[in-house]
Design an enzyme around this catalytic site. Structure first.
Site, PDB file in Angstrom:
ATOM      1  N   GLY A  42      87.662  51.853  56.101  1.00 42.19           N
ATOM      2  CA  GLY A  42      88.139  52.742  57.145  1.00 42.19           C
ATOM      3  C   GLY A  42      87.992  54.195  56.743  1.00 42.19           C
ATOM      4  O   GLY A  42      87.319  54.516  55.754  1.00 42.19           O
TER       5      GLY A  42
ATOM      6  N   LYS B 296      64.720  47.305  66.149  1.00 41.52           N
ATOM      7  CA  LYS B 296      64.496  46.313  65.096  1.00 41.52           C
ATOM      8  C   LYS B 296      63.450  46.809  64.100  1.00 41.52           C
ATOM      9  O   LYS B 296      63.605  46.665  62.899  1.00 41.52           O
ATOM     10  CB  LYS B 296      64.041  44.984  65.697  1.00 41.52           C
TER      11      LYS B 296
END
Length: 622
Positions: A101, A499
């Site tokens: 976090g 991708k």
């Protein structure tokens, strides 16, 4: 984003922790570290780079102990150094912590702690949090010889007090030399799972890290604080009092999160798509009523009929699936659809009429921006539904309903099977909405036939992997590529480009084919191949015209087209075929050759396919 594993039991901790870290390395791999407690002292080993580097260090300098915490890092604050690797200590050196976090106010907290005489060894926000918790723990101490049970209660209280001063997100595990028989975890905005064993308990940021040791888990909620010992655990709330929880049976096994006989997780997950597409539809198609059955939406036909606008929101690949969903839902259901990047949703002054339905799309169900969008939609009084792959995730818990993907764990950083599962589910939603509006029974049955044929068609595309590999090896030397598509396949141009660039590092951009003459054509050279997605649909002739324009400027063309299309074969340098299908299902089929093209290009270049640089699987920080 990063990976956390904690263990307390009767076995040596380090083998368990390392095994868990290896299973989580796709979540972060800048550096890794482990700490264990033994003989009333916490010792740590940390090393930049991959888990293998840490394992090598631990062979040279072993750590003993039956309790420990560990972490694999994806850097946010501070550079990639041994000092910035987790775990971090407090000022006393007796408290160690691992954290996922971002502590947004860490700089302010650090300035205050520096004024109080604290010293820091690194530049991370996590080290500041460790010092803050340690400060409050030391302040609660009343002399020496404190009984361990009281020390544990004080450690929990110190954690509570410290977290009231924290702004940001966290999934944390910590231990203290004064309390050798417990590990404490807490979460807010960053996932943390408690694994329940026999004579041992676990913490992990993802259940895949511990599924080899236990199939029972508690998915902690925001503001939960959990204390685990060898034989028991306790969960309370930062907001006060006990916190309700449920012990959940994990649906997948350790074998499901292994590569099996495949060279990479990404390749395994590409080849799983016939099954995952079938699983996304399983039990959800009714031939009797010629429609889709999606009870998880929690909405009656009348409520669905009253919806006059849909917002689809997600990030990255999920946003591209949402774009496909826009075309599909508008085509089959005639309901207006808007796409919003989840990262922008809560910052826009977006008109939100009351009859708007919001779908939040996230493979993990923990994507920070998508969660924020979900909460913002609910704050505005809208019904917010989730499409996710984790039934115990925060999106699943906080949404008003939704659809579970049933795709199984996706370990490869580049999303593949989750994309096709999301797109299939959006097609089911389109079918359901269309049938309660205007689609006839005959049309509904025709759509069901086409959906049920998808797994076989996907398998046929996968059989051409060797052909796609040969094409990839021919073009692997280029520095830039363009991906072009129209209508339903414009999102696939974006997804194909994503991708290619995320795992091969070749610069790639996706564009609508019709925009070629509006500036993009300036990029065409013999060294910039164009991948044109041109199935046999209503705009095939337009796409062929675009290919002719590219060829006239000596640009190489790789075409994705429908089997038997001789027109396309004549104008393209290389062709990759998909079986015939309706326009609205073509994105599912055309995406798979592009997944294989990116994969084989990356392998040809010697890239680390499953762990591309600078990327992590689950983005749990904004």
């Amino acid at each position: 984003m990063c990976g956390i594993v904690g263990y307390i039991g009767r076995n040596q901790a380090v083998p368990v922790l390392l095994d868990g870290l290896r299973r989580l390395e796709y979540r972060g791999y800048d550096s890794a570290g482990v700490a264990t407690i033994t003989g009333g002292k916490i010792e740590t080993r940390k090393r930049i780079g991959r888990i293998a580097n840490l394992a090598e260090l631990l062979q040279q300098a072993p750590l003993a102990g039956n309790a420990g915490i560990s972490h694999t890092r994806w850097a946010t604050h501070g550079g990639v150094t041994d000092e910035n690797a987790h775990p971090h200590f407090d000022q006393s050196g007796k408290l160690a912590i691992c954290h996922n976090g971002v502590i947004e106010n860490y700089a302010t907290l650090k300035e205050q702690l520096l004024r109080e005489g604290h010293t820091f060894t690194g530049q991370t926000d996590t080290e500041v949090l460790a010092h803050l918790i340690g400060k409050h723990y030391d302040a609660l101490q009343s002399g020496t010889g404190v009984p361990p049970v009281h020390a544990a209660a004080r450690l929990v209280e110190a954690l509570r007090e410290a977290l009231t001063h924290v702004v940001g997100t966290y999934g944390i595990v910590l231990m203290h030399a004064d309390v050798p028989d417990v590990i404490i975890g807490a979460r807010r905005g960053s996932p943390l799972v408690l694994g329940v064993g026999k004579g041992e308990n676990f913490f992990a940021s993802d259940v895949s890290a511990i599924v080899a040791h236990t199939r029972e888990a508690v998915y902690l909620k925001d503001f939960d604080i959990a204390v685990i010992g060898r034989d028991e655990f306790e969960i309370s709330s930062l907001l006060g009092g006990a916190s309700g929880f449920e012990v959940t049976k994990v649906e997948f096994s350790a074998e499901d999160v292994s590569k099996g006989d495949y060279a990479h997780y990404m390749l395994k997950e590409i080849f799983e798509q016939p099954e995952t597409i079938r699983d996304a539809m399983r039990g959800r198609l009714s031939r009797e009523e010629a429609t889709a059955k999606l009870g998880g939406l929690g909405m009656t036909a009348q409520e669905l009929r009253e919806i006059d606008r849909i917002i689809l929101t997600g990030c990255g690949t999920a946003a591209h699936a949402a774009m496909c969903g826009e075309y599909i839902i508008e085509a089959l259901a005639h309901v207006p659809v808007e796409i919003e990047f989840a990262s922008e949703f809560r910052y826009r002054q977006l008109p939100l009429p009351k009859d708007t339905l919001v779908f939040c799309i996230s493979q993990s169900g923990e994507t920070a921006d998508t969660l924020a969008a979900l909460r913002e939609a609910k704050r505005k009084g809208l019904r917010a539904l989730g499409i996710c792959n984790n039934v115990a995730s925060t999106v699943a818990r906080e949404s008003d309903g939704g659809v579970y993907m049933h795709a199984g764990p996706e370990i490869g950083v580049a999303a593949t099977k989750s994309f096709t599962s999301q797109t299939v589910i959006l097609t089911l939603i389109a079918l359901l909405l269309g049938r309660i509006r205007h689609l006839s029974t005959t049309e509904g049955l025709r759509i069901i036939d086409e959906l049920e044929a998808l797994p076989g068609k996907v398998r046929a595309i996968l059989d051409s992997s060797a052909h796609i590999k040969a094409i990839a090896e021919r073009y692997a030397h280029v520095h830039s590529m363009m991906f072009l598509g129209r209508q339903f396949n414009y999102p696939i141009a974006l997804e194909g480009a994503l991708k290619m660039k995320e795992i091969s590092y070749i610069h790639a951009s996706g564009h609508p084919s019709a925009e070629l003459k509006h500036g993009i054509i300036a990029l065409i050279t013999p060294d910039v191949p164009s991948v044109v997605i041109a199935p046999d649909d209503s705009v095939l002739e337009k796409n062929i015209s675009n290919i002719e324009e590219i060829r006239a400027r000596n640009g190489p063309v790789i075409a994705i087209g429908t089997e038997g299309c001789t027109k396309l074969e004549k104008v393209a340098d290389d062709t990759i075929w998909i079986p015939p299908c309706p326009d609205y299902l073509s994105p599912i089929l055309t995406s798979i050759p592009l997944q294989l093209l990116a994969y084989h290009t990356s392998v040809a270049l010697g890239r680390d396919v499953d762990k591309p640089r600078n990327l992590a699987k689950s983005v749990t920080v904004e």
